[in-house]
Enzyme design. Structure first.
Site, mmCIF file in Angstrom:
data_model
loop_
_atom_site.group_PDB
_atom_site.id
_atom_site.type_symbol
_atom_site.label_atom_id
_atom_site.label_comp_id
_atom_site.label_asym_id
_atom_site.label_seq_id
_atom_site.Cartn_x
_atom_site.Cartn_y
_atom_site.Cartn_z
ATOM 1 N N ASP A 19 0.844 -1.187 0.000
ATOM 2 C CA ASP A 19 0.000 0.000 0.000
ATOM 3 C C ASP A 19 0.888 1.250 0.000
ATOM 4 O O ASP A 19 1.653 1.475 0.940
ATOM 5 C CB ASP A 19 -0.853 -0.065 1.276
ATOM 6 C CG ASP A 19 -1.758 1.128 1.437
ATOM 7 O OD1 ASP A 19 -1.693 2.067 0.623
ATOM 8 O OD2 ASP A 19 -2.526 1.127 2.411
ATOM 9 N N ILE A 20 0.744 2.064 -1.020
ATOM 10 C CA ILE A 20 1.626 3.235 -1.177
ATOM 11 C C ILE A 20 1.423 4.260 -0.055
ATOM 12 O O ILE A 20 2.337 5.043 0.232
ATOM 13 C CB ILE A 20 1.412 3.876 -2.572
ATOM 14 C CG1 ILE A 20 2.598 4.753 -2.948
ATOM 15 C CG2 ILE A 20 0.110 4.652 -2.634
ATOM 16 C CD1 ILE A 20 2.622 5.173 -4.402
ATOM 17 N N GLY A 41 -9.674 3.774 -5.896
ATOM 18 C CA GLY A 41 -8.312 3.288 -6.112
ATOM 19 C C GLY A 41 -7.281 3.952 -5.236
ATOM 20 O O GLY A 41 -7.530 4.262 -4.067
ATOM 21 N N VAL A 42 -6.126 4.202 -5.818
ATOM 22 C CA VAL A 42 -5.015 4.763 -5.059
ATOM 23 C C VAL A 42 -5.320 6.210 -4.631
ATOM 24 O O VAL A 42 -4.934 6.648 -3.542
ATOM 25 C CB VAL A 42 -3.692 4.612 -5.854
ATOM 26 C CG1 VAL A 42 -3.630 5.489 -7.062
ATOM 27 C CG2 VAL A 42 -2.497 4.854 -4.968
ATOM 28 N N ASP A 43 -6.063 6.925 -5.450
ATOM 29 C CA ASP A 43 -6.463 8.313 -5.151
ATOM 30 C C ASP A 43 -7.284 8.351 -3.855
ATOM 31 O O ASP A 43 -6.991 9.134 -2.933
ATOM 32 C CB ASP A 43 -7.295 8.826 -6.348
ATOM 33 C CG ASP A 43 -7.425 10.329 -6.394
ATOM 34 O OD1 ASP A 43 -6.855 11.013 -5.522
ATOM 35 O OD2 ASP A 43 -8.105 10.833 -7.320
ATOM 36 N N SER A 130 -2.731 4.514 -14.237
ATOM 37 C CA SER A 130 -3.676 4.219 -15.333
ATOM 38 C C SER A 130 -4.136 2.766 -15.455
ATOM 39 O O SER A 130 -4.989 2.475 -16.291
ATOM 40 C CB SER A 130 -3.121 4.657 -16.705
ATOM 41 O OG SER A 130 -3.287 6.034 -16.913
ATOM 42 N N VAL A 133 -8.879 2.006 -12.812
ATOM 43 C CA VAL A 133 -10.092 2.582 -13.413
ATOM 44 C C VAL A 133 -9.853 3.028 -14.860
ATOM 45 O O VAL A 133 -10.733 2.900 -15.715
ATOM 46 C CB VAL A 133 -10.554 3.794 -12.564
ATOM 47 C CG1 VAL A 133 -11.705 4.535 -13.233
ATOM 48 C CG2 VAL A 133 -10.970 3.348 -11.179
ATOM 49 N N TYR A 134 -8.676 3.532 -15.167
ATOM 50 C CA TYR A 134 -8.408 4.074 -16.512
ATOM 51 C C TYR A 134 -8.101 3.005 -17.561
ATOM 52 O O TYR A 134 -7.950 3.319 -18.743
ATOM 53 C CB TYR A 134 -7.302 5.135 -16.453
ATOM 54 C CG TYR A 134 -7.786 6.488 -15.941
ATOM 55 C CD1 TYR A 134 -9.130 6.709 -15.620
ATOM 56 C CD2 TYR A 134 -6.904 7.571 -15.787
ATOM 57 C CE1 TYR A 134 -9.574 7.944 -15.149
ATOM 58 C CE2 TYR A 134 -7.346 8.809 -15.327
ATOM 59 C CZ TYR A 134 -8.684 8.988 -15.008
ATOM 60 O OH TYR A 134 -9.123 10.214 -14.562
HETATM 61 N N1 APR Z 1 -1.367 1.578 -3.071
HETATM 62 C C1 APR Z 1 -0.811 1.254 -4.269
HETATM 63 N N2 APR Z 1 -1.563 0.977 -5.352
HETATM 64 C C2 APR Z 1 -2.905 1.007 -5.229
HETATM 65 C C3 APR Z 1 -3.557 1.332 -4.024
HETATM 66 C C4 APR Z 1 -2.722 1.631 -2.910
HETATM 67 N N3 APR Z 1 -3.238 1.951 -1.735
HETATM 68 N N4 APR Z 1 -4.897 1.284 -4.240
HETATM 69 C C5 APR Z 1 -5.076 0.918 -5.527
HETATM 70 N N5 APR Z 1 -3.889 0.740 -6.124
HETATM 71 C C6 APR Z 1 -3.571 0.328 -7.488
HETATM 72 C C7 APR Z 1 -4.671 -0.317 -8.289
HETATM 73 O O1 APR Z 1 -4.798 -1.679 -7.899
HETATM 74 C C8 APR Z 1 -4.126 -0.195 -9.706
HETATM 75 O O2 APR Z 1 -3.189 -1.229 -9.965
HETATM 76 O O3 APR Z 1 -3.248 1.464 -8.274
HETATM 77 C C9 APR Z 1 -3.346 1.124 -9.651
HETATM 78 C C10 APR Z 1 -3.993 2.269 -10.398
HETATM 79 O O4 APR Z 1 -5.396 2.175 -10.303
HETATM 80 P P1 APR Z 1 -6.357 3.424 -10.034
HETATM 81 O O5 APR Z 1 -6.168 3.902 -8.634
HETATM 82 O O6 APR Z 1 -7.711 3.037 -10.451
HETATM 83 O O7 APR Z 1 -5.747 4.588 -11.006
HETATM 84 P P2 APR Z 1 -5.998 4.889 -12.562
HETATM 85 O O8 APR Z 1 -6.221 3.667 -13.367
HETATM 86 O O9 APR Z 1 -4.877 5.815 -12.953
HETATM 87 O O10 APR Z 1 -7.366 5.684 -12.592
HETATM 88 C C11 APR Z 1 -7.431 7.006 -12.104
HETATM 89 O O11 APR Z 1 -9.353 6.508 -10.745
HETATM 90 O O12 APR Z 1 -9.724 6.720 -8.500
HETATM 91 C C12 APR Z 1 -9.848 7.324 -9.702
HETATM 92 O O13 APR Z 1 -9.632 9.660 -9.133
HETATM 93 C C13 APR Z 1 -9.017 8.593 -9.822
HETATM 94 O O14 APR Z 1 -10.340 9.207 -11.671
HETATM 95 C C14 APR Z 1 -9.058 8.747 -11.296
HETATM 96 C C15 APR Z 1 -8.882 7.341 -11.804
#
Ligand code: APR
Length: 188
Positions: A19-20, A41-43, A130, A133-134
């Site tokens: 977990d980052i 997600g990570v956001d 990316s 969700v992306y």
């Molecule tokens: N630590 C590390 N990695 C994580 C964590 C965490 N706590 N939580 C999720 N991830 C991973 C996911 O499993 C995935 O492999 O981060 C990676 C990127 O996924 P997303 O968070 O969905 O990011 P992204 O694909 O870039 O989509 C961005 O999603 O949450 C929304 O606001 C954000 O609209 C934006 C979009």
């Protein structure tokens, strides 16, 4: 917990599963959206763990710049995170691979590292931008991410340490495989 490492000059590139938000690097990178509105997600994890200060700064930035285009990055403080800085970047939404997704993804990593150097960060943690969700396919995103970071570290020789925090087994395996491939190419 397993980890993988590649030396790039005096810098080190590490893969870790986890977990980052727990990263003790000087900066963590957030996979944000163009409105810096937070999300899942990570956001979501970064805003939950870091507290409301980070969102307050994001709102202020958006008031100033309108929106953050894909491939660009901005910095806020780390709030309650162990990291002092959060670098918010917007990855491309996957559209099949012919809409400059790879260039935009590489730019996320480069612009984030530029900001990290500006703030004199010695260590930075990235998520896999990316690939959630992306919808960017992991097997294609991993080599783009690792090549962008290693090329940048080779040129700039900073920060000292870059860690990719891969959340799940699938992401970790994809990056470990891409790193192995990159190391093999570098050796030859
Ligand atoms: N630590 C590390 N990695 C994580 C964590 C965490 N706590 N939580 C999720 N991830 C991973 C996911 O499993 C995935 O492999 O981060 C990676 C990127 O996924 P997303 O968070 O969905 O990011 P992204 O694909 O870039 O989509 C961005 O999603 O949450 C929304 O606001 C954000 O609209 C934006 C979009």
């Amino acid at each position: 917990m397993s980890s993988t490492f590649l030396a790039v000059g005096n810098c080190g590139l590490y893969l870790e599963q986890g977990d980052i938000t727990r990263s003790e690097t000087d900066a963590v990178v957030n996979a944000a959206n163009s409105g810096l509105r937070g999300g899942g997600g990570v956001d979501g994890a970064i805003h939950r763990a870091g507290g409301p200060e980070i969102m307050a700064e994001c709102r202020q930035i958006i008031r100033q710049i309108g929106f953050l285009p894909p491939g660009q990055a901005v910095r806020t403080g780390g709030g309650r995170l162990p990291a002092q800085h959060v670098i918010h970047t917007v990855g491309p939404v996957w559209q099949g691979g012919h809409a400059s997704e790879a260039e935009q993804l590489a730019s996320c990593y480069r612009t984030s590292l530029d900001i990290a150097r500006t703030w004199q960060c010695r260590s930075v943690a990235f998520p896999s931008i990316s690939t959630g969700v992306y919808g960017y396919p992991l097997a294609q995103a991993a080599p783009v991410a690792l090549r962008a970071v290693t090329a940048d570290l080779r040129r700039q020789q900073a920060p000292d340490k870059v860690i990719f925090f891969l959340f799940d087994d699938r992401s970790y395996s994809a990056y470990a495989q891409a790193l192995e491939q990159l190391a093999a190419e570098t050796d030859t």
